[in-house]
Design a protein around this motif. Structure first.
Motif, PDB file in Angstrom:
ATOM      1  N   ILE A 633       0.840  -1.211   0.000  1.00 49.02           N
ATOM      2  CA  ILE A 633       0.000   0.000   0.000  1.00 49.02           C
ATOM      3  C   ILE A 633       0.872   1.257   0.000  1.00 49.02           C
ATOM      4  CG2 ILE A 633      -1.653   1.327   1.387  1.00 49.02           C
ATOM      5  CD1 ILE A 633      -2.960  -1.336   2.155  1.00 49.02           C
ATOM      6  N   THR A 634       1.945   1.234   0.788  1.00 46.79           N
ATOM      7  CA  THR A 634       2.862   2.388   0.829  1.00 46.79           C
ATOM      8  C   THR A 634       3.439   2.662  -0.557  1.00 46.79           C
ATOM      9  OG1 THR A 634       3.452   1.851   3.111  1.00 46.79           O
ATOM     10  CG2 THR A 634       4.940   3.311   1.919  1.00 46.79           C
ATOM     11  N   ASN A 635       3.893   1.598  -1.229  1.00 47.71           N
ATOM     12  CA  ASN A 635       4.474   1.776  -2.572  1.00 47.71           C
ATOM     13  C   ASN A 635       3.445   2.333  -3.549  1.00 47.71           C
ATOM     14  OD1 ASN A 635       6.902   0.832  -1.721  1.00 47.71           O
ATOM     15  ND2 ASN A 635       6.975  -0.962  -3.042  1.00 47.71           N
ATOM     16  N   LEU A 636       2.221   1.781  -3.502  1.00 51.98           N
ATOM     17  CA  LEU A 636       1.197   2.251  -4.442  1.00 51.98           C
ATOM     18  C   LEU A 636       0.816   3.698  -4.148  1.00 51.98           C
ATOM     19  CD1 LEU A 636      -1.085  -0.925  -4.674  1.00 51.98           C
ATOM     20  CD2 LEU A 636       0.708  -0.199  -6.252  1.00 51.98           C
ATOM     21  N   LYS A 637       0.946   4.095  -2.888  1.00 51.01           N
ATOM     22  CA  LYS A 637       0.598   5.467  -2.512  1.00 51.01           C
ATOM     23  C   LYS A 637       1.674   6.461  -2.970  1.00 51.01           C
ATOM     24  CE  LYS A 637      -0.409   8.308   1.586  1.00 51.01           C
ATOM     25  NZ  LYS A 637      -0.502   8.319   3.061  1.00 51.01           N
ATOM     26  N   ILE A 645       8.421   0.233 -10.192  1.00 51.25           N
ATOM     27  CA  ILE A 645       8.077  -0.103  -8.802  1.00 51.25           C
ATOM     28  C   ILE A 645       6.609  -0.536  -8.717  1.00 51.25           C
ATOM     29  CG2 ILE A 645       7.740   0.857  -6.484  1.00 51.25           C
ATOM     30  CD1 ILE A 645      10.266   2.481  -6.878  1.00 51.25           C
ATOM     31  N   THR A 646       5.719   0.191  -9.399  1.00 51.57           N
ATOM     32  CA  THR A 646       4.288  -0.153  -9.352  1.00 51.57           C
ATOM     33  C   THR A 646       4.049  -1.567  -9.875  1.00 51.57           C
ATOM     34  OG1 THR A 646       3.719   2.165  -9.703  1.00 51.57           O
ATOM     35  CG2 THR A 646       1.984   0.566 -10.089  1.00 51.57           C
ATOM     36  N   SER A 647       4.644  -1.903 -11.031  1.00 50.49           N
ATOM     37  CA  SER A 647       4.378  -3.223 -11.625  1.00 50.49           C
ATOM     38  C   SER A 647       4.954  -4.341 -10.761  1.00 50.49           C
ATOM     39  CB  SER A 647       4.924  -3.298 -13.058  1.00 50.49           C
ATOM     40  OG  SER A 647       6.314  -3.156 -13.062  1.00 50.49           O
ATOM     41  N   GLU A 682      -8.055   8.261  -5.701  1.00 54.81           N
ATOM     42  CA  GLU A 682      -7.800   9.095  -4.537  1.00 54.81           C
ATOM     43  C   GLU A 682      -6.792   8.429  -3.603  1.00 54.81           C
ATOM     44  OE1 GLU A 682     -10.293  10.623  -0.609  1.00 54.81           O
ATOM     45  OE2 GLU A 682     -11.388   9.834  -2.337  1.00 54.81           O
ATOM     46  N   HIS A 683      -6.887   7.112  -3.460  1.00 52.77           N
ATOM     47  CA  HIS A 683      -5.987   6.384  -2.567  1.00 52.77           C
ATOM     48  C   HIS A 683      -4.825   5.731  -3.328  1.00 52.77           C
ATOM     49  CE1 HIS A 683      -8.695   6.823   0.862  1.00 52.77           C
ATOM     50  NE2 HIS A 683      -9.685   6.574   0.029  1.00 52.77           N
ATOM     51  N   PHE A 684      -5.051   5.387  -4.592  1.00 56.42           N
ATOM     52  CA  PHE A 684      -4.015   4.726  -5.406  1.00 56.42           C
ATOM     53  C   PHE A 684      -3.839   5.520  -6.693  1.00 56.42           C
ATOM     54  CE2 PHE A 684      -6.117   1.388  -2.877  1.00 56.42           C
ATOM     55  CZ  PHE A 684      -5.027   0.949  -2.134  1.00 56.42           C
ATOM     56  N   SER A 685      -2.806   6.350  -6.710  1.00 52.31           N
ATOM     57  CA  SER A 685      -2.682   7.334  -7.791  1.00 52.31           C
ATOM     58  C   SER A 685      -2.526   6.691  -9.171  1.00 52.31           C
ATOM     59  CB  SER A 685      -1.496   8.261  -7.517  1.00 52.31           C
ATOM     60  OG  SER A 685      -0.298   7.493  -7.429  1.00 52.31           O
ATOM     61  N   PHE A 686      -2.012   5.445  -9.244  1.00 48.29           N
ATOM     62  CA  PHE A 686      -1.811   4.835 -10.565  1.00 48.29           C
ATOM     63  C   PHE A 686      -3.152   4.505 -11.243  1.00 48.29           C
ATOM     64  CE2 PHE A 686      -2.318   1.136  -7.906  1.00 48.29           C
ATOM     65  CZ  PHE A 686      -2.907   0.187  -8.708  1.00 48.29           C
ATOM     66  N   LEU A 687      -4.272   4.560 -10.477  1.00 48.82           N
ATOM     67  CA  LEU A 687      -5.589   4.337 -11.057  1.00 48.82           C
ATOM     68  C   LEU A 687      -6.156   5.615 -11.676  1.00 48.82           C
ATOM     69  CD1 LEU A 687      -7.222   2.104  -8.272  1.00 48.82           C
ATOM     70  CD2 LEU A 687      -6.333   1.354 -10.488  1.00 48.82           C
TER      71      LEU A 687
END
Length: 1116
Positions: A633-637, A645-647, A682-687
């Motif tokens: 969750i920290t990484n996705l945030k 990093i995301t993938s 809002e919580h996961f910017s990559f979305l």
């Protein structure tokens, strides 16, 4: 160099090269065409103007295809004034002798061969590239004519006699002679695409048995004539070659190349891929034993290494690498021990006198030689060698020194680590009483690798060098090797890692707390910690369950605690700054930790968990999983904009969601429930949709939703409210897109981004939902409400593959009956309605994509073929899903099925045959679909126009060898046989479509005949891996073409030597023994059994025969 011919360049009968058209006629045309050809050659090879070069190239291609090309080539060689015209002539002649259609007569080829040899003999000082091209021409003629006879004499096999006169002349002539043998060996060893592989193997095997050993012996004898004291080589003419004279190094280099080509020969037809270089065994024939039992061959190359110039010694080492890789079974145990002893002595001598090793090429080949010591010999054999203690010490010192000089030849380190990895892996199995001493030297190697990587960080940053950490493949490969090496004497490895990690972490913490520390110092410490985290992950990943002790698990615990503590520190700083490389190292560590210590197979009483409990309060696997999820969750945030990093983070989440027990523990965590309830941008910017640089960056969303889908399914059951709640963000996105598309003016880019993100998300969920209950919820959610939006997107943006491919892939996933999840109730029309939507999408996309016209070759796959491939896969999935009764469409006048199939045909005809085979994904989807169509919709295939039927049959014929599409052929042949059987039994008149199909086949019998010969050819002559599949269509092909099969059989029998013809005839008799004229399962099974025996007997019969290739020529 003179381009004028002298009388010595002719041999009796050479004028036949000119097509027997009379030399005078050719001379008459010389003034008109020769000068123009020379100008074109200069333009082709010298001009910098691309337009002029293209025009020259076009004109020369026309010249190559002209009927008088042969005569003009000889004139160019005799009278051409430039080297380029001679090169053109040699190249054109090579093409002429290589062509399969309308090949040159035997006498003409013999004359060209003789002419080339005379030409080379009378002009030893031609330009190097002309000599090379002419030698290539000689090699090609010799290879392709290897089995040609003239008056019971194999006219192209006297290769050693051909070069003897060169070896008895000047040094220049010697070089040409040796190069001819070297190039010929290389040419015969390499398969080419224009001739059948079976023919190549027959030639290569015959050359190996008749000539190769003589050529190798000749090259060794010439090399042995080195007089060490005088630094000279006596060549066959009796003259001395001075090794100190640089102008004469050419001969020595060609001799070494010849020796290498002989040793590098593909002796048993394995055609090994060069990338598997370090695993290679050289399959020397038993008849060569004498050369390797005699230690003088091995000594020759070691002596040459020490006496010749360093620029030539890499070739010597390449030969030694091959000699060291000779198959073990060539020797008995005593002989192998003796051979290994000489080999190790030679290696020791090189290590004791390392003057040439600073040369990168020498160093690289020597590292390869060291790696072969362990890949071909066992540790138990090595320790028995007399000088083993001294040699292993020297190798260890050499490895340590090499690792410390990390910037020198980094690609060679792989071989050294490979040697130590294999040595370390062998320790538990060695039974010899002699000490292997690896407990002394392996820790030194481990320490040298770790400390050298840490020390490199400062230098790389200071000097702006390329960072090895950026080459993920290389780092991963080295870490895999280190994981085994570091586990040997693991206590020492752990003690070193703990000491270095504590130092680096303490310094890092002090720098962060200090107000006046420089950014460069912090970056250096982060770089050192990055290496340490990677290495800790690797050594944990190297744990082998049967060889691990509680103490080692406790040590793993020490290492894991330190990495998790570092993670807490770096995560606390992410709001201010972060280090991408360090984060990637953390993810690599987590992946290794997950594989070893998390999952259904791990013993939870492990000492590692006890240590984690003592230091970090993590008492069980659930608490450790919460650390994983916290990190994800920290990484996705914080790293949502960093694709690597995301993938990798999402891949870790995906892997965790696959475990049966771990996924159930994960669902109970509040952090996971948070993800399931708040999967928004809002919580996961990559979305988010406004921050993507391009549409393809959204691929990781599918991985994210696949994992979420698995987590949701654990407790979902039949709870539709929970499902609706989960789908709220996606529902809102669909409504947004629907709103946009309903207006005439909308932001197209935003609409595309929203839609592409949405369909990628949905594909992930659809993939995860492989149970009927959950998938039906998804189906009812998307159909019929949102399907029109997907159809509209295809209509609008068919020309944009970044948009259409995700939509098509979603549809292909929705119609895929994975795990029988698409089971509709008996009263539900949903199966038919789903097919209608599929048909509509395929038809819409297909008809529109065909309006694009000609697409440039370099874009054709991305723009067109990829989407077509997905459509084929979609149609295959829905046709074979077993949830639609396709008979009802015609019964009720619904054209959905016809539309889909007709679109398939239109798309297929727009694709050249070559593209079908060139693009693997397209091949896979096309041949899979074709199999379903020929199995269940043969009436449709039979109703097609003749040119379409021929296209499909051609694609099957071409795919037989490469892809083995035997089932489709079997279905077609069975259908044909049944129709013929019915027509002969005077049953009621068949449908017009059946009649037409039979008529097409009768009009073009050569198509079925060609496939019969292809299948038979594969079974008899090639390495047929799927013999059962090949046997199924073969019986039908034989029964449809009995007369042709009889002719084929007679041709193959007659091509065998007289003494083997009776045995081959008997093989064919036995093949059809007890076979009836029908295609019933019982009859097919008997034929398959007969075929297995037939193939074995034919192979045994042909093993010692060199004739078998002729039958293959007939079939090709």
């Amino acid at each position: 160099m003179s381009g004028k011919a002298d009388s010595g360049a002719r041999v009796p009968g050479t004028e036949r090269v000119c097509g027997r058209c009379g030399h005078e006629a050719a001379v008459y045309g010389l003034s008109a065409g020769l000068a123009q050809l020379e100008i074109l050659c200069k333009q082709l090879y010298e001009t910098t103007d691309t337009t002029v070069r293209h025009q020259a190239e076009k004109a020369l291609v026309e010249f190559t295809n002209s009927p008088d090309c042969l005569s003009k080539c000889q004139l160019l060689l005799e009278r051409g004034s430039s080297s380029y015209s001679q090169l053109l002539a040699a190249t054109c002649l090579s093409k002429l002798v290589s062509r399969t259609a309308n090949p040159l007569p035997l006498e003409q080829r013999i004359d060209i061969r003789n002419y080339v040899l005379n030409y080379l003999a009378t002009r030893p000082k031609l330009a190097a590239f002309v000599t090379q091209a002419l030698i290539q021409l000689y090699a090609r003629i010799t290879k392709l004519g290897w089995f040609d006879c003239q008056k019971d004499d194999y006219v192209f096999r006297n290769v050693i006699a051909d070069v003897t006169r060169f070896l008895q002349d000047s040094v220049e002539h010697c070089i040409i002679g040796v190069t001819i043998l070297s190039q010929l060996t290389n040419e015969i060893n390499q398969a080419d695409t224009t001739h059948p592989l079976t023919k190549h193997r027959k030639i290569a095997s015959s050359f190996r048995d008749s000539s190769l050993f003589d050529i190798f012996t000749l090259s060794c004898n010439l090399l042995k004539q080195t007089k060490q004291s005088e630094q000279t080589v006596t060549i066959a003419s009796g003259k001395n070659l001075n090794l100190n004279d640089e102008s004469q190094h050419g001969l020595l280099m060609q001799l070494l190349k010849l020796s290498y080509n002989c040793l590098n020969y593909d002796f048993i037809g394995t055609s090994t891929d060069e990338s598997s270089d370090d695993l290679c065994t050289v399959q020397i024939p038993t008849s060569w034993r004498s050369a390797f039992l005699d230690s003088s061959t091995l000594q020759l190359f070691f002596n040459l290494y020490h006496s010749i110039p360093p620029s030539l010694s890499p070739l010597v080492l390449s030969c030694l690498v091959q000699i060291a890789s000779v198959r073990r079974s060539l020797f008995n145990n005593a002989e192998r021990a003796k051979f290994l002893s000489h080999l190790v002595d030679g290696v020791k001598r090189i290590l004791a006198n390392p003057q040439c090793l600073p040369d990168p090429n020498n160093y690289h080949e020597f590292c390869r030689l060291l790696a072969r010591l362990k890949s071909n010999y066992q540790l138990g054999e090595l320790v028995k060698v007399e000088n083993y203690p001294e040699v292993i010490r020297l190798i260890a010192n050499f490895t340590v020194t090499s690792l410390q000089h990390w910037e020198f030849a980094p690609n060679s380190v792989h071989y050294l680590l490979s040697l130590w990895q294999r040595l370390a892996a062998s320790v538990p199995y060695v039974k010899a009483t002699e000490p292997h001493l690896l407990e002394t030297y392996t820790p030194e190697v481990t320490k040298a690798y770790i400390t050298s990587r840490l020390e490199s960080v400062h230098v790389i940053l200071r000097d702006g060098l390329e960072d090895p950490l950026d080459d993920a493949g290389l780092v991963q490969q080295q870490l895999d090797q280190l994981s085994t090496i570091g586990r040997c004497e693991y206590e020492k490895t752990c003690a070193l890692l703990v000491q270095l990690f504590d130092q680096a972490a303490q310094t890092y913490q002090e720098l962060l707390q200090s107000t006046n520390s420089s950014a460069a110092d912090i970056t250096v410490q982060e770089g050192r910690l990055t290496w340490l985290v990677y290495i800790i992950g690797a050594v944990i990943g190297g744990r082998v369950s049967f060889a691990s002790t509680d103490e080692q698990d406790a040590m793993d615990g020490e290492l894991v605690c330190r990495v998790l503590q570092l993670m807490n520190l770096t995560d606390s700083r992410l709001a201010q700054a972060g280090n991408e490389r360090l984060e990637l190292a953390m993810l690599s560590f987590f992946e290794q930790f997950r594989k070893i210590y998390i999952g259904d197979q791990v013993q939870k009483s492990s000492k590692l968990y006890r240590r984690l409990s003592e230091v970090l309060g993590l008492n069980d696997e659930t608490m450790v999983l919460s650390v994983f999820i916290g990190k994800i969750i920290t990484n996705l945030k914080y790293w949502g904009q960093c694709e690597p990093i995301t993938s990798k983070t999402l891949q870790l989440l995906n892997d965790l969601s696959l475990g049966y027990s771990s996924v159930r523990k994960l669902v109970k965590l509040t952090a996971v429930q948070f993800m399931l309830n708040n999967h928004t941008s809002e919580h996961f910017s990559f979305l988010g949709v406004n921050n993507q640089s391009n549409l393809s960056d959204m691929r990781c969303r599918t991985t994210f939703y696949t994992a979420l889908g698995r987590l949701l399914m654990v407790d979902l059951g039949e709870d539709e409210d929970q499902f609706e709640q989960f789908m709220l963000p996606l529902t809102a996105a669909f409504e947004t897109v629907a709103q946009m598309l309903s207006t005439n003016t909308f932001n197209e880019q935003e609409a595309k981004r929203t839609l592409v993100g949405l369909v990628r998300d949905l594909r992930g969920i659809a993939f995860a939902f492989n149970a009927k209950t959950s998938f039906m919820m998804l189906f009812d959610w998307i159909y019929p409400a949102y399907m029109p939006i997907l159809q509209r997107a295809i209509e609008l943006w068919y020309h944009d593959p970044a948009c259409t491919t995700p939509v098509l892939k979603l549809m292909a996933e929705l119609v895929h009956n994975r795990s029988q999840r698409l089971q509709f109730d008996v009263s539900s029309p949903n199966g038919i309605l789903l097919f209608r939507e599929t048909s509509k999408m395929i038809t819409t996309y297909g008809n529109r994509i065909l309006t694009l016209g000609e697409v440039p070759k370099d874009q054709v796959y991305g723009v067109k073929l990829k989407g077509v491939s997905v459509c084929f896969a979609m149609l295959k999935a829905v046709l074979s899903g077993n949830y639609v009764n396709f008979g009802v469409f015609r019964l009720y006048g619904d054209d959905a099925l016809d539309n889909a199939l007709q679109t398939f045909i239109k798309l297929l005809l727009s694709i050249p045959h070559s593209d079908l085979l060139d693009y693997p994904k397209l091949s896979q989807s096309f041949y899979s679909l074709l199999e379903v169509l020929t199995q269940d919709h043969m009436n449709f295939i039979a109703s097609l126009e003749p040119h379409v039927v021929m296209y499909i049959l051609s694609s099957i014929s071409e795919g037989l060898t490469a892809l083995g599409c035997c089932s489709s052929l079997d279905h077609i042949v069975t259908y044909l046989f049944k129709q013929l059987s019915r027509s002969t039994k005077k049953r009621p008149t068949p449908m017009a479509t059946d009649d037409r199909f039979l008529h097409i086949m009768q009009q073009h019998p050569e198509m079925i005949q060609q496939m019969l010969s292809t299948v038979l050819n594969i079974i008899i002559f090639e390495d047929c891996r799927n013999q059962w599949s090949m046997s199924r269509p073969l019986l039908g092909l034989i029964l449809l073409n009995e007369k042709y099969f009889a002719d084929l059989r007679n041709s193959i029998v007659n091509s065998q030597p007289p003494e083997k013809q009776q045995a081959m005839h008997l093989c064919f008799e036995n093949l059809m023994e007890g076979i009836e004229r029908n295609l019933l399962t019982k009859n097919r099974d008997r034929f398959t059994q007969n075929l297995s025996v037939f193939r074995r007997e034919v192979n045994d019969s042909m093993k010692n025969s060199t004739y078998g290739v002729n039958s293959n020529d007939m079939m090709s």
